[in-house]
Design an enzyme around this catalytic site. Sequence first.
Site, PDB file in Angstrom:
ATOM      1  N   THR A  88      32.835 -60.530  12.060  1.00  0.00           N
ATOM      2  CA  THR A  88      32.740 -59.311  11.253  1.00  0.00           C
ATOM      3  C   THR A  88      31.803 -59.482  10.064  1.00  0.00           C
ATOM      4  O   THR A  88      31.456 -60.590   9.662  1.00  0.00           O
ATOM      5  CB  THR A  88      34.138 -58.875  10.753  1.00  0.00           C
ATOM      6  OG1 THR A  88      34.674 -59.896   9.906  1.00  0.00           O
ATOM      7  CG2 THR A  88      35.082 -58.631  11.917  1.00  0.00           C
ATOM      8  N   ASP A  89      31.426 -58.349   9.498  1.00  0.00           N
ATOM      9  CA  ASP A  89      30.561 -58.350   8.314  1.00  0.00           C
ATOM     10  C   ASP A  89      31.399 -58.057   7.066  1.00  0.00           C
ATOM     11  O   ASP A  89      32.631 -57.996   7.138  1.00  0.00           O
ATOM     12  CB  ASP A  89      29.410 -57.359   8.485  1.00  0.00           C
ATOM     13  CG  ASP A  89      29.862 -55.914   8.661  1.00  0.00           C
ATOM     14  OD1 ASP A  89      31.035 -55.595   8.347  1.00  0.00           O
ATOM     15  OD2 ASP A  89      29.041 -55.092   9.100  1.00  0.00           O
TER      16      ASP A  89
END
Length: 145
Positions: free
Chosen positions: A14-15
Site C-alpha cells: 500500500t501507499d
Amino acid sequence: MSFTYHRTIRLPDTDAAGVVYFAHVLSMCHEAYEASLELSNIHLKAFFTNPSIAFPIVHSSADFFRPMLCGDKLEISLIPHKLGMNKFEINYEIMVENILVAKAVTRHVCINGMTRIKQDLSAEMIEWLEANRQDAEIRKSREIL
C-alpha cells in the site's frame, strides 16, 4: 480447471493513502503468471534464466475500479491470448469478494535470448497458452449459463 491466484494485500503493498500502490498491481499479476506457469509444470528457474529464449513484457496497463486495502483477499484470474507466432498477451481480472476491483494487461514477445531478435513462441509456451485459453473459454461459458 481455470486458473485463479489468491493473494492477501499486505501493508508494504500500500501507499501513504492506505490503498494498493498502482505499480504493485502489475507485480501481483506477474505473481499470478508465475504461479500458472509453475502449475503447468514449467520450471521457473529454467524458464526465467534460460539464455536461449525470453518473453519480455513490451506493454502493460491497468485500470482500477475500487480501492484495494491492506487485508483484502484478492482473486486474480488470468486469461492469455496468442496474438501471433511470436507474441501473446495476458488479461487479468482482480476481484475482492466477488467484485471486480481492477483489470490489467501484459503483452509479451518471444525473443532469442542471445541475439534479442524475435522468434516463434516455444512449444512449451504454446501449450501453456492453449491450456489456459481453453480454461478461460470454459469459465466464460459457465458465466453465460
